[in-house]
Design a protein around this motif. Structure first.
Motif, short mmCIF file in Angstrom:
data_model
loop_
_atom_site.label_atom_id
_atom_site.label_comp_id
_atom_site.label_asym_id
_atom_site.label_seq_id
_atom_site.Cartn_x
_atom_site.Cartn_y
_atom_site.Cartn_z
N ILE A 44 91.53 -14.72 -70.75
CA ILE A 44 90.98 -14.37 -70.18
C ILE A 44 91.07 -15.16 -68.76
CG2 ILE A 44 88.25 -14.33 -68.76
CD1 ILE A 44 87.51 -14.41 -71.69
N THR A 45 91.18 -15.96 -68.02
CA THR A 45 91.69 -16.23 -66.97
C THR A 45 93.04 -15.99 -66.18
OG1 THR A 45 91.14 -18.50 -67.34
CG2 THR A 45 92.39 -17.94 -65.47
N CYS A 46 94.27 -15.68 -67.89
CA CYS A 46 95.49 -15.15 -67.07
C CYS A 46 95.19 -13.65 -66.66
CB CYS A 46 96.49 -15.66 -68.25
SG CYS A 46 96.67 -16.96 -68.32
N LYS A 47 94.38 -12.76 -67.55
CA LYS A 47 94.55 -11.39 -67.11
C LYS A 47 93.35 -11.45 -65.78
CE LYS A 47 94.37 -9.73 -71.74
NZ LYS A 47 93.94 -9.94 -73.65
N ARG A 48 92.57 -11.91 -65.55
CA ARG A 48 91.92 -12.10 -64.54
C ARG A 48 92.52 -11.97 -63.27
NH1 ARG A 48 89.47 -14.37 -61.20
NH2 ARG A 48 87.25 -14.00 -59.03
N ALA A 49 93.59 -12.85 -63.28
CA ALA A 49 94.81 -13.12 -62.25
C ALA A 49 95.87 -12.28 -62.26
CB ALA A 49 95.58 -14.81 -62.63
N VAL A 50 96.09 -11.14 -63.25
CA VAL A 50 95.98 -10.16 -62.72
C VAL A 50 95.71 -9.38 -61.81
CG1 VAL A 50 98.02 -7.88 -63.83
CG2 VAL A 50 97.72 -10.53 -64.54
N LEU A 51 94.38 -9.02 -62.80
CA LEU A 51 93.85 -8.25 -62.05
C LEU A 51 93.12 -8.69 -60.47
CD1 LEU A 51 91.77 -5.93 -61.82
CD2 LEU A 51 89.69 -7.58 -62.97
N HIS A 52 93.16 -9.70 -60.87
CA HIS A 52 92.66 -10.19 -58.16
C HIS A 52 94.18 -9.45 -57.80
CE1 HIS A 52 92.81 -12.86 -55.45
NE2 HIS A 52 91.56 -12.46 -55.15
N ALA A 53 95.37 -9.69 -58.51
CA ALA A 53 96.76 -9.91 -57.84
C ALA A 53 96.53 -8.29 -57.31
CB ALA A 53 98.13 -9.84 -58.59
N VAL A 54 96.15 -7.09 -58.78
CA VAL A 54 96.40 -5.55 -58.38
C VAL A 54 95.26 -5.06 -57.01
CG1 VAL A 54 96.04 -3.26 -59.34
CG2 VAL A 54 97.05 -5.24 -60.59
N LEU A 55 94.27 -5.65 -57.73
CA LEU A 55 93.17 -4.99 -56.44
C LEU A 55 94.17 -5.86 -54.40
CD1 LEU A 55 90.01 -6.43 -58.85
CD2 LEU A 55 90.71 -3.60 -57.66
N VAL A 111 84.45 -2.76 -61.40
CA VAL A 111 84.77 -3.99 -61.39
C VAL A 111 84.02 -4.99 -62.38
CG1 VAL A 111 85.88 -6.33 -60.79
CG2 VAL A 111 85.54 -4.60 -58.98
N ARG A 112 83.76 -4.40 -63.11
CA ARG A 112 82.29 -5.30 -63.92
C ARG A 112 82.98 -4.31 -65.21
NH1 ARG A 112 78.65 -8.93 -63.80
NH2 ARG A 112 77.91 -9.65 -61.94
N LEU A 113 83.23 -3.96 -65.24
CA LEU A 113 83.71 -2.76 -66.41
C LEU A 113 85.07 -3.63 -66.86
CD1 LEU A 113 83.67 0.85 -65.75
CD2 LEU A 113 82.59 -0.21 -67.55
N ALA A 114 86.17 -3.38 -65.44
CA ALA A 114 87.79 -4.63 -66.07
C ALA A 114 87.25 -5.80 -66.63
CB ALA A 114 87.82 -4.60 -65.06
N LEU A 115 86.02 -6.83 -65.32
CA LEU A 115 85.88 -8.48 -66.41
C LEU A 115 85.56 -8.37 -67.45
CD1 LEU A 115 84.52 -9.79 -62.72
CD2 LEU A 115 86.61 -9.91 -63.42
N ASP A 116 84.52 -7.46 -67.88
CA ASP A 116 83.54 -7.07 -69.67
C ASP A 116 85.09 -7.59 -70.32
OD1 ASP A 116 80.97 -7.42 -68.16
OD2 ASP A 116 80.08 -5.11 -68.80
N PRO A 172 92.24 0.46 -70.19
CA PRO A 172 91.28 2.36 -70.83
C PRO A 172 89.48 1.84 -70.86
CG PRO A 172 93.20 1.18 -72.29
CD PRO A 172 93.01 0.23 -71.04
N ALA A 173 89.24 0.38 -70.09
CA ALA A 173 88.01 0.34 -69.54
C ALA A 173 87.07 1.00 -68.30
CB ALA A 173 87.27 -1.00 -69.83
N LEU A 174 88.18 1.41 -67.95
CA LEU A 174 88.22 1.46 -66.30
C LEU A 174 88.50 3.58 -66.36
CD1 LEU A 174 89.70 -0.68 -63.70
CD2 LEU A 174 87.32 -0.65 -64.60
N THR A 175 87.65 4.15 -67.26
CA THR A 175 88.03 5.39 -67.52
C THR A 175 86.26 6.11 -67.64
OG1 THR A 175 88.35 5.02 -70.00
CG2 THR A 175 89.96 5.07 -68.96
N LYS A 176 86.43 7.82 -67.52
CA LYS A 176 85.47 8.42 -67.09
C LYS A 176 84.67 8.86 -68.85
CE LYS A 176 87.02 10.43 -63.19
NZ LYS A 176 87.85 11.01 -62.61
N ASP A 177 83.82 9.17 -68.99
CA ASP A 177 83.21 10.02 -70.86
C ASP A 177 84.09 10.59 -70.63
OD1 ASP A 177 82.17 9.76 -72.98
OD2 ASP A 177 80.13 10.08 -72.16
N ARG A 178 85.33 10.86 -71.80
CA ARG A 178 85.87 12.32 -71.68
C ARG A 178 86.38 12.87 -72.77
NH1 ARG A 178 91.09 14.07 -68.12
NH2 ARG A 178 91.42 16.10 -69.20
#
Length: 454
Positions: free
Chosen positions: A193-204, A172-177, A112-118
């Motif tokens: 936070i650590t667990c969710k960041r690990a998922v983001l890292h894996a996707v990237l 990426v900062r949007l996702a981290l925030d 939801p954070a990685l979206t445009k202002d729509r």
């Protein structure tokens, strides 16, 4: 498109034609050889693993590109939302139920954070529900979507940032925030936070493997997650007298003798340091219970509890191997005569299930965590003082395992032996239980003083 199931793989080799270190993955699809060069061995191993997993689960490969259809789906994704769904489809078949839940949880926070202002943006709870219950399930497992959830998914499809935007630091900062906050806007727990960041890292990393991103943008961002707490809080650890009192009080709580039925389960957590999921999965064939002396439990099965939408069986307790071990690994745990006696009495009184399980609910099912946690909380009130009840002391059944490991270390059992019994690595054991080692500072101080006066 021509597809084939005839796939063969070779070992990774170093690229000798380049001065800069790189590694080549080689495979064959339908008789046609394919190769891919990646900058690091870790990337090459991850890419080869994804190919092997796709072949293992019977997925068709495109003869032209040499890629399994799940990877082609990901490569055709143009938005972050599309790519995340393709990633779920690829990872799902060989991921544990807990891992599936964690992936969905993290991506439901990030997307939801990685979206445009729509215009027409749904509220945060609706977006999360749409992702968790519908959009982030594999294609063949998505239930019929209610109209409100369908509208939220359509909004995400249209508003999602382009995948290429993740190559920029601001994306990426949007996702981290986002992953640093809970749904109510408060700070998330450090471990979360650590667990969710690990998922983001894996996707990237997967996007890098498929050459959709030149490099993992997380490596360019100066962003430090809050420090996580790995050590066990010594305030949760009960002494042997308190543990025995708690086990006794368990037998007095719960309607229809439920507490009495669960006492041996808690005893396994204390005397053998079993994880709750291991105790729940214990079978008669795992138990060596002699009439006298020490016995042994041979642990090779775990039954972690998770929502049924993440399991293949539809059961809340999917049978798994041991934590951090291979599926065929076993862990022998010597058990003292006290636990041998408790287990022999339990089996004599309650028998075992058709599958050999020692612990069952009144209806014969796998014991739910809510059932044994409720009994435990009632037992704490009877066994502990009001001040202790309000404290962290033995607040969770899992704390019995912490008490067992702490006891073994403090009476001088060598760390490698403790680690083997508890199913830890020695380094992890000493780091996690560092604050639970009583008396060691006094011993060290005395030895230093003696040396100074020599």
């Amino acid at each position: 498109m021509i597809t084939s199931y005839d796939v063969k793989f070779w070992e990774i080799r170093r690229n000798e034609t380049s001065k800069t270190p790189s590694y080549v993955v080689r495979w064959k699809v339908g008789g046609r050889q394919k190769s891919k060069t990646l900058r690091t061995k870790a990337l090459a191993e991850s890419f080869l693993s994804d190919l092997r997993q796709a072949a293992k689960r019977g997925e068709a490969f495109d003869v032209e590109t040499g890629l399994p259809l799940s990877m082609l789906h990901a490569k055709s994704a143009r938005t972050v939302f599309e790519f995340a769904r393709a990633y779920i489809d690829m990872k799902w078949p060989h991921a544990a139920a807990k891992s599936r839940d964690s992936m969905s949880d993290a991506l439901s926070t990030i997307l939801p954070a990685l979206t445009k202002d729509r215009s027409g943006r749904p509220d945060a709870e609706t977006l999360r529900a749409a992702l968790r219950k519908y959009a982030l399930l594999p294609t063949g497992r998505r239930p019929e979507t209610p109209s409100e959830m369908a509208r939220a998914i359509r909004w995400l499809e249209g508003a999602s940032l382009d995948l290429a935007d993740l190559g920029e630091t601001k994306g990426v900062r949007l996702a981290l925030d986002a992953l640093a906050l809970r749904l109510d806007g408060k700070a998330a727990a450090p471990n979360t936070i650590t667990c969710k960041r690990a998922v983001l890292h894996a996707v990237l990393e997967y996007a890098v493997e498929l050459e959709e991103l030149a490099a993992n943008p997380l490596h360019k961002v100066r962003w430090k997650p809050p420090k996580t707490t790995e050590t066990v809080d010594p305030r949760v650890v009960v002494n042997p007298r308190q543990a025995q009192e708690l086990l006794t009080m368990v037998t007095y709580v719960g309607g229809r003798g439920r507490g009495r039925r669960l006492m041996a389960l808690f005893a396994c957590m204390y005397y053998a340091a079993l994880r709750p999921a291991e105790a729940v999965g214990l079978r008669l064939q795992d138990c060596h219970l002699p009439a006298e002396g020490w016995g042994r439990l041979t642990i090779d099965v775990s039954r972690p509890e998770v929502n049924t939408q993440w399991t293949d069986s539809g059961d809340a307790h999917e049978e798994r191997g041991l934590k951090h071990r291979g599926r065929a690994d076993v862990r022998p745990v010597p058990i003292p005569p006290e636990l041998v006696t408790i287990l022999r009495r339990h089996i004599e009184e309650y028998g075992t299930g058709e599958d050999g399980r020692v612990f069952r609910s009144e209806r014969g099912g796998v014991i739910a965590s809510t059932a044994y946690t409720e009994v435990w909380q009632d037992a704490r009130i009877l066994a502990l003082t009001p001040t202790q009840v309000a404290s962290p002391l033995a607040r969770r059944p899992y704390d019995l395992r912490h008490a067992a490991v702490s006891l073994w270390l403090n009476v001088g059992v060598p760390a490698p032996d403790v680690a083997e019994r508890a199913g830890h690595g020695v380094d992890v054991l000493l780091r996690v239980y560092a604050k639970c080692l009583d008396g060691h500072k006094e011993i060290a101080n005395r030895r230093i003083s003696e040396a100074l006066t020599m």
